[in-house]
Scaffold this active site. Structure first.
Site, mmCIF file in Angstrom:
data_model
loop_
_atom_site.group_PDB
_atom_site.id
_atom_site.type_symbol
_atom_site.label_atom_id
_atom_site.label_comp_id
_atom_site.label_asym_id
_atom_site.label_seq_id
_atom_site.Cartn_x
_atom_site.Cartn_y
_atom_site.Cartn_z
ATOM 1 N N GLY A 162 88.957 -6.932 78.111
ATOM 2 C CA GLY A 162 88.155 -8.096 78.111
ATOM 3 C C GLY A 162 88.941 -9.204 78.293
ATOM 4 N N ALA A 163 89.720 -9.065 79.363
ATOM 5 C CA ALA A 163 90.779 -10.043 79.906
ATOM 6 C C ALA A 163 90.404 -10.856 81.163
ATOM 7 C CB ALA A 163 92.361 -9.658 80.078
ATOM 8 N N SER A 164 88.937 -11.134 81.278
ATOM 9 C CA SER A 164 88.326 -11.459 82.588
ATOM 10 C C SER A 164 88.289 -12.882 82.806
ATOM 11 C CB SER A 164 87.187 -10.469 82.984
ATOM 12 O OG SER A 164 86.200 -10.801 81.834
ATOM 13 N N GLY A 184 89.236 -18.648 80.086
ATOM 14 C CA GLY A 184 88.831 -19.530 78.829
ATOM 15 C C GLY A 184 88.761 -18.572 77.724
ATOM 16 N N ILE A 209 89.713 -15.385 74.836
ATOM 17 C CA ILE A 209 90.896 -14.909 74.071
ATOM 18 C C ILE A 209 91.880 -13.604 74.644
ATOM 19 C CG2 ILE A 209 91.766 -13.631 71.752
ATOM 20 C CD1 ILE A 209 89.362 -15.104 70.541
ATOM 21 N N GLY A 210 91.315 -12.872 75.411
ATOM 22 C CA GLY A 210 91.930 -11.638 76.044
ATOM 23 C C GLY A 210 93.086 -12.269 77.159
ATOM 24 N N SER A 253 85.417 -10.364 63.559
ATOM 25 C CA SER A 253 84.654 -11.554 63.753
ATOM 26 C C SER A 253 84.783 -12.578 62.550
ATOM 27 C CB SER A 253 83.383 -11.252 64.021
ATOM 28 O OG SER A 253 82.566 -10.721 62.968
ATOM 29 N N TYR A 257 75.943 -7.803 66.326
ATOM 30 C CA TYR A 257 77.520 -8.177 66.413
ATOM 31 C C TYR A 257 78.241 -8.093 65.227
ATOM 32 C CZ TYR A 257 81.780 -10.813 67.874
ATOM 33 O OH TYR A 257 82.724 -11.109 68.290
#
Length: 281
Positions: free
Chosen positions: A28-30, A33, A35-36, A178, A192
């Site tokens: 999830g580092a895409s 902006g 966190i990843g 979360s 979620y």
């Protein structure tokens, strides 16, 4: 069993690159902006080689849109602390049950055959609702991405580490929760909250399971983080609930995640660590 001696003065002096020679997969580092991306930059700055997982179609469908992969890679590469380290990126649709194992193998091969750190940061946005609005499809969608894929990634990582020489140092797993389980609740995000709560619940079980491979397993609750999804009066109202008067920024939880990846955190496992800046609920 003999007692361990006090660290020598040399051992107490921290290496300025505590992850030099280590390798990491960050999912999830895409988005720059997100966190990843911040976690990947911190790991790179600490000396690690990093594989960035992305699923651009997900971000492209969201209000914030998608970044160019080349720009994300360049941003992380600019933070490299070790000139011999590398940054690689690749896609993965983690709704596919086969994708986590394939991603883990691809990342390990791209980084020289050994993977030390797994940061499971990805999550599904949207496709959620209140208790009255939620349906089986929404629940299944979040289960597939937020929970099932994380467990399958950890499974693949455990098998990878088991194939290395016994108790190879540096094995780390960090998952992201979360804080819904300690908050007053977010009734509009039932799916979620449910799946992230499952990760918090399973953290200690996974840490016990992977201990024989010298792998620590922890989860981080980043609290409310400004990842470009809220503006206006709602944004200001959330900011006022922090003692510092500001939202958490992506680098705030990233510093904690990076520390958990270092040898300094080798005695911390099975924990869900809150990084919330004193957020008042």
């Amino acid at each position: 069993m003999p007692r361990l001696p006090h660290p020598t003065p040399e051992e107490l002096r921290r290496d300025p690159l505590p992850l030099r020679g280590r390798t990491a997969l960050v999912t999830g580092a895409s988005r720059r902006g997100g966190i990843g991306h911040a976690v990947a930059r911190r790991l790179a700055a600490y000396g690690a080689s990093v594989y960035l997982h992305h699923h651009v179609p997900h971000d492209a469908a969201m209000p914030w849109g998608a970044d160019r992969t080349e720009d994300v890679i360049a941003s992380v590469r600019a933070a490299l602390g070790d000139p011999d380290a590398t940054v690689v990126a690749g896609p993965g649709d983690l709704t596919d049950p086969a994708a986590p194992g394939e991603l883990l193998a691809t990342a390990a091969e791209a980084l020289g055959g050994r993977l030390d750190v797994l940061v499971a940061n990805h999550a599904l946005s949207g496709s959620d609702g209140t208790l009255d609005a939620i349906d089986a499809a929404m629940l299944d969608a979040h289960w597939q991405v937020d929970t099932r894929s994380v467990l399958l990634l950890v499974q693949a990582f455990a098998r990878h580490r088991a194939a290395l020489p016994p108790r190879t140092p540096g094995g780390r797993v960090v998952m992201m929760t979360s804080g819904h389980d300690i908050a007053s609740g977010m009734p509009g995000e039932v799916a979620y909250a449910l799946q992230k709560g499952a990760l918090a619940s399973v953290t200690r079980t996974l840490s016990t399971t992977l201990a024989e491979h010298a792998v620590t397993v922890n989860a981080v609750n980043p609290g409310p983080v400004d990842t470009d999804y809220m503006t206006g009066e709602d944004y200001d109202a959330i900011a006022a609930r922090f003692p510092a008067g500001r939202w958490g920024m992506p680098d705030d939880p990233a510093r904690l995640v990076a520390w958990l990846a270092t040898d300094e955190a080798e005695w911390v496992t099975g924990q869900v660590v809150d990084s919330e800046g004193g957020f008042r609920r």
